[in-house]
Scaffold this active site. Structure first.
Site, PDB file in Angstrom:
ATOM      1  N   GLY A 131       0.841  -1.187   0.000  1.00 54.00           N
ATOM      2  CA  GLY A 131       0.000   0.000   0.000  1.00 54.00           C
ATOM      3  C   GLY A 131       0.873   1.232   0.000  1.00 54.00           C
ATOM      4  O   GLY A 131       2.040   1.191   0.413  1.00 54.00           O
ATOM      5  N   GLN A 177       2.738   9.762   1.688  1.00 51.87           N
ATOM      6  CA  GLN A 177       4.017   9.060   1.698  1.00 51.87           C
ATOM      7  C   GLN A 177       4.918   9.466   0.533  1.00 51.87           C
ATOM      8  O   GLN A 177       6.130   9.275   0.589  1.00 51.87           O
ATOM      9  CB  GLN A 177       3.803   7.546   1.685  1.00 51.87           C
ATOM     10  CG  GLN A 177       3.222   7.026   2.977  1.00 51.87           C
ATOM     11  CD  GLN A 177       3.085   5.533   2.930  1.00 51.87           C
ATOM     12  OE1 GLN A 177       2.116   4.994   2.404  1.00 51.87           O
ATOM     13  NE2 GLN A 177       4.080   4.849   3.472  1.00 51.87           N
ATOM     14  N   CYS A 186       6.244  -0.427   7.458  1.00 52.32           N
ATOM     15  CA  CYS A 186       5.762   0.757   6.747  1.00 52.32           C
ATOM     16  C   CYS A 186       6.877   1.297   5.866  1.00 52.32           C
ATOM     17  O   CYS A 186       8.029   1.392   6.309  1.00 52.32           O
ATOM     18  CB  CYS A 186       5.321   1.820   7.755  1.00 52.32           C
ATOM     19  SG  CYS A 186       4.694   3.337   7.004  1.00 52.32           S
ATOM     20  N   LEU A 187       6.532   1.673   4.661  1.00 53.05           N
ATOM     21  CA  LEU A 187       7.513   2.255   3.750  1.00 53.05           C
ATOM     22  C   LEU A 187       8.022   3.601   4.255  1.00 53.05           C
ATOM     23  O   LEU A 187       9.076   4.052   3.826  1.00 53.05           O
ATOM     24  CB  LEU A 187       6.908   2.399   2.348  1.00 53.05           C
ATOM     25  CG  LEU A 187       6.531   1.088   1.658  1.00 53.05           C
ATOM     26  CD1 LEU A 187       5.827   1.366   0.336  1.00 53.05           C
ATOM     27  CD2 LEU A 187       7.734   0.190   1.466  1.00 53.05           C
ATOM     28  N   HIS A 230      -4.082   0.656   7.761  1.00 51.73           N
ATOM     29  CA  HIS A 230      -2.744   1.259   7.749  1.00 51.73           C
ATOM     30  C   HIS A 230      -2.704   2.446   6.781  1.00 51.73           C
ATOM     31  O   HIS A 230      -2.244   3.530   7.137  1.00 51.73           O
ATOM     32  CB  HIS A 230      -1.723   0.184   7.343  1.00 51.73           C
ATOM     33  CG  HIS A 230      -0.320   0.665   7.319  1.00 51.73           C
ATOM     34  ND1 HIS A 230       0.618   0.258   8.240  1.00 51.73           N
ATOM     35  CD2 HIS A 230       0.344   1.501   6.480  1.00 51.73           C
ATOM     36  CE1 HIS A 230       1.783   0.842   7.978  1.00 51.73           C
ATOM     37  NE2 HIS A 230       1.630   1.594   6.903  1.00 51.73           N
ATOM     38  N   GLU A 231      -3.197   2.243   5.559  1.00 51.44           N
ATOM     39  CA  GLU A 231      -3.155   3.316   4.563  1.00 51.44           C
ATOM     40  C   GLU A 231      -4.104   4.458   4.938  1.00 51.44           C
ATOM     41  O   GLU A 231      -3.771   5.627   4.755  1.00 51.44           O
ATOM     42  CB  GLU A 231      -3.458   2.774   3.168  1.00 51.44           C
ATOM     43  CG  GLU A 231      -2.461   1.742   2.669  1.00 51.44           C
ATOM     44  CD  GLU A 231      -0.998   2.159   2.801  1.00 51.44           C
ATOM     45  OE1 GLU A 231      -0.671   3.350   2.609  1.00 51.44           O
ATOM     46  OE2 GLU A 231      -0.168   1.284   3.120  1.00 51.44           O
ATOM     47  N   HIS A 245      -2.543   6.889   7.295  1.00 56.33           N
ATOM     48  CA  HIS A 245      -1.647   7.863   6.665  1.00 56.33           C
ATOM     49  C   HIS A 245      -2.400   9.131   6.254  1.00 56.33           C
ATOM     50  O   HIS A 245      -1.852  10.231   6.307  1.00 56.33           O
ATOM     51  CB  HIS A 245      -0.964   7.269   5.432  1.00 56.33           C
ATOM     52  CG  HIS A 245       0.224   6.427   5.742  1.00 56.33           C
ATOM     53  ND1 HIS A 245       1.354   6.904   6.354  1.00 56.33           N
ATOM     54  CD2 HIS A 245       0.462   5.104   5.512  1.00 56.33           C
ATOM     55  CE1 HIS A 245       2.239   5.940   6.489  1.00 56.33           C
ATOM     56  NE2 HIS A 245       1.717   4.827   5.996  1.00 56.33           N
TER      57      HIS A 245
END
Length: 188
Positions: free
Chosen positions: A46, A51, A99-100, A141-142, A145
């Site tokens: 994702g 991000q 997480c990225l 999670h997304e 953000h």
């Protein structure tokens, strides 16, 4: 299409609520295309607008289940409903995530096992996604953000202290921190 730099914890865009997408323009379509390419290059399951430094309420997702069935898309201006969390501590083997925007680390986090997400797609058509398990985790999670919340903001106090030490050691926690998929080799 282009791979975009991914912002790392501490960059202000990651810690503030994102704005709704008012209109689906060619610029938004190009952004989504770049987000898919960036997510795949990272690799991740994702990627939210903030991000990649764009404070808009949209995210891409991509996940292949154990049978190899693909699940991939974009959701714009999402709303999220979730089943209440089961009480208790998260299982570090089954409920850890990465997480990225905090690459290379994983921490246990309890998430709801079932969610409903609504929004629109790139054509402006309504989207309704009802998922469980790992897919529900991805959606939560997304979505976080988009509200300026990183998963490390939700982990236990002990893990949060560890995450802060990692961030300090790596020089994160300040504006402008980013990494480039395909160039910088970080594991998320």
């Amino acid at each position: 299409m282009a791979v975009l730099p991914i912002r790392i914890m501490g960059d202000p865009v990651l810690h503030a609520p994102a704005a709704p997408v008012d209109e689906i323009t060619d610029e938004v379509r190009a952004l989504v295309s770049d987000m898919f390419e960036t997510m795949d290059a990272a690799p991740g399951v994702g990627l939210a607008g903030p991000q990649v430094g764009v404070a808009l309420r949209l995210y891409t997702y991509s996940y292949e289940d154990d049978e190899g069935a693909p699940w991939r898309g974009v959701i714009i201006n999402p709303e999220l409903w979730m089943r209440p969390l089961e009480p208790g501590e998260p299982d570090p083997d089954e409920e850890s995530e990465g997480c990225l925007s905090f690459p290379g680390e994983r921490f246990p986090l309890r998430r709801s096992d079932e969610v409903l997400v609504t929004g629109i797609d790139l054509d402006g058509a309504p989207v309704r996604i009802h998922v469980t398990g790992w897919r529900a985790r991805i959606m939560q999670h997304e979505f976080d953000h988009l509200d300026g919340v990183l998963y490390i903001d939700r982990i236990s106090d002990g893990d949060w202290k560890t995450a802060q030490k990692v961030a300090r050691k790596r020089g994160w926690g300040k504006p402008g921190s980013a990494w480039m998929p395909g160039v910088d080799h970080l594991d998320a």
